[in-house]
Write a protein that holds these residues in place. Sequence first.
Motif, short mmCIF file in Angstrom:
data_model
loop_
_atom_site.label_atom_id
_atom_site.label_comp_id
_atom_site.label_asym_id
_atom_site.label_seq_id
_atom_site.Cartn_x
_atom_site.Cartn_y
_atom_site.Cartn_z
N ARG A 177 0.83 -1.21 0.00
CA ARG A 177 0.00 0.00 0.00
C ARG A 177 0.86 1.26 0.00
NH1 ARG A 177 -2.30 -2.69 4.22
NH2 ARG A 177 -1.49 -1.13 5.66
N ASP A 178 1.83 1.29 0.94
CA ASP A 178 2.65 2.49 1.11
C ASP A 178 3.91 2.12 1.86
OD1 ASP A 178 1.83 2.15 3.77
OD2 ASP A 178 0.26 3.68 3.61
N VAL A 179 4.72 3.12 2.21
CA VAL A 179 6.01 2.87 2.83
C VAL A 179 5.87 2.22 4.20
CG1 VAL A 179 6.19 5.18 3.89
CG2 VAL A 179 8.27 3.92 3.29
N THR A 180 4.84 2.60 4.97
CA THR A 180 4.63 1.99 6.28
C THR A 180 4.28 0.52 6.15
OG1 THR A 180 3.97 4.08 7.32
CG2 THR A 180 3.24 2.06 8.39
N ASP A 181 3.43 0.20 5.20
CA ASP A 181 3.08 -1.20 4.94
C ASP A 181 4.33 -1.99 4.58
OD1 ASP A 181 1.60 -3.51 4.47
OD2 ASP A 181 1.02 -2.92 2.44
N PHE A 182 5.19 -1.42 3.76
CA PHE A 182 6.41 -2.09 3.32
C PHE A 182 7.33 -2.43 4.50
CE2 PHE A 182 10.81 -1.68 1.42
CZ PHE A 182 10.76 -2.83 0.63
N PHE A 183 7.65 -1.43 5.32
CA PHE A 183 8.60 -1.66 6.41
C PHE A 183 7.97 -2.41 7.57
CE2 PHE A 183 10.87 1.80 4.20
CZ PHE A 183 12.09 1.14 4.03
N ASP A 184 6.67 -2.27 7.80
CA ASP A 184 6.01 -3.07 8.82
C ASP A 184 6.08 -4.55 8.46
OD1 ASP A 184 5.39 -0.95 10.44
OD2 ASP A 184 3.25 -0.87 9.91
N GLN A 185 5.88 -4.86 7.18
CA GLN A 185 5.98 -6.25 6.75
C GLN A 185 7.41 -6.78 6.89
OE1 GLN A 185 3.80 -7.92 3.41
NE2 GLN A 185 2.83 -5.94 3.01
N ILE A 186 8.39 -5.95 6.56
CA ILE A 186 9.79 -6.36 6.71
C ILE A 186 10.11 -6.68 8.17
CG2 ILE A 186 12.18 -5.54 6.61
CD1 ILE A 186 11.46 -4.04 4.07
N CYS A 187 9.70 -5.81 9.08
CA CYS A 187 9.99 -6.02 10.50
C CYS A 187 9.29 -7.27 11.02
CB CYS A 187 9.57 -4.80 11.31
SG CYS A 187 10.57 -3.31 11.00
N SER A 188 8.06 -7.50 10.58
CA SER A 188 7.32 -8.68 11.02
C SER A 188 7.93 -9.96 10.46
CB SER A 188 5.86 -8.56 10.57
OG SER A 188 5.12 -9.71 10.93
N LEU A 189 8.26 -9.97 9.18
CA LEU A 189 8.82 -11.17 8.54
C LEU A 189 10.20 -11.53 9.11
CD1 LEU A 189 7.97 -10.46 4.79
CD2 LEU A 189 6.98 -12.27 6.20
N SER A 190 10.99 -10.54 9.48
CA SER A 190 12.36 -10.80 9.91
C SER A 190 12.49 -11.16 11.38
CB SER A 190 13.24 -9.57 9.62
OG SER A 190 12.81 -8.45 10.37
#
Length: 320
Positions: A177-190
């Motif tokens: 969706r946007d930059v927050t969605d991108f980095f929130d997913q990265i933090c959750s996945l990692s």
Amino acid sequence: LLKPLPAHGLVCQQDSTAMTPLASGRGTLRSWGRPAAIAAVSTAAVAGAAVALCSWRSGDGRGAAARRFLGEAQAQASCSAWQSHGKSIDCGSANLCGVLTVETGQGSGYYHHATPAVHGLWPETGSYGTSKCVPPQNTANPTTVYSCYKDESGGESHQLDFETHEWTTHGSCSGVRDVTDFFDQICSLSAGPLKVMAGARAAGLDLVDTADQLQRSGYCVFNTMDQFQVSLSACAGLDGKWKLADVSDFSTVCGGSGPSPAPSPSPSPSPTPTPSTAKCVKSQHGPPCTSDKDCAGLEDCVRCAHSGFCTDVPASWLRG
């Protein structure tokens, strides 16, 4: 009774009930706490990993708990042999696929740090893989440093610049969706993989053994990289929700339909158009490239980035 475990670099003390870790080749585990930096991997997680290894090797009653800590997903996920993967990743019927790259912290320069850390999520397009390039709904750049990118030693300004690089280089094709969605997913996945890597590092495992431990823990490895990094295979459907999965499972895990996160400006989505002048501009794609030679001599360009475009960001500057 001291019982050395040379395969893992640990020394365990045995009493009447269990074995507990005393030290590793990198100093006492009790003092191996996290710095106020990078990945949020707690001291408790590191100590837990060491206890798990001692318990597992000693065969005491906590062996089952050790296996849960270091490989709880083993029975739920089957990973293909990562050494057999080629350089290009095949999405199958998944809309998007790529890698989540994590750092052991044992590299040099910006890749050398006290705890494992996440580098980024990279959709593999062009020569790197068959992923589509689906732009986000909102392309605004990051204005804050997200939790898994916080690093006091690097400074907030540096980390924000790095996030902007990751967003404009890789987020631009991630279908979020946007930059927050991108980095929130990265933090959750990692989060899960970083805990396993913290245990592996506390045990003194090398890069290959760390990759194998991630595999046993259900986090499927696509390959290892320079600077002691590991790339985990990941995919996403049309909903833009990324999932860690083995490459052989992409079609099953991410092949379903869903609402497209952003309308395509043309029938065949493509990366950001090349600027009309052959030069590199900060936070923008430069001219397309396949090797560093393609960027040589172009104004402000220093190398060919992983995205397939020239960039003004030196490779030695990068750190996630």
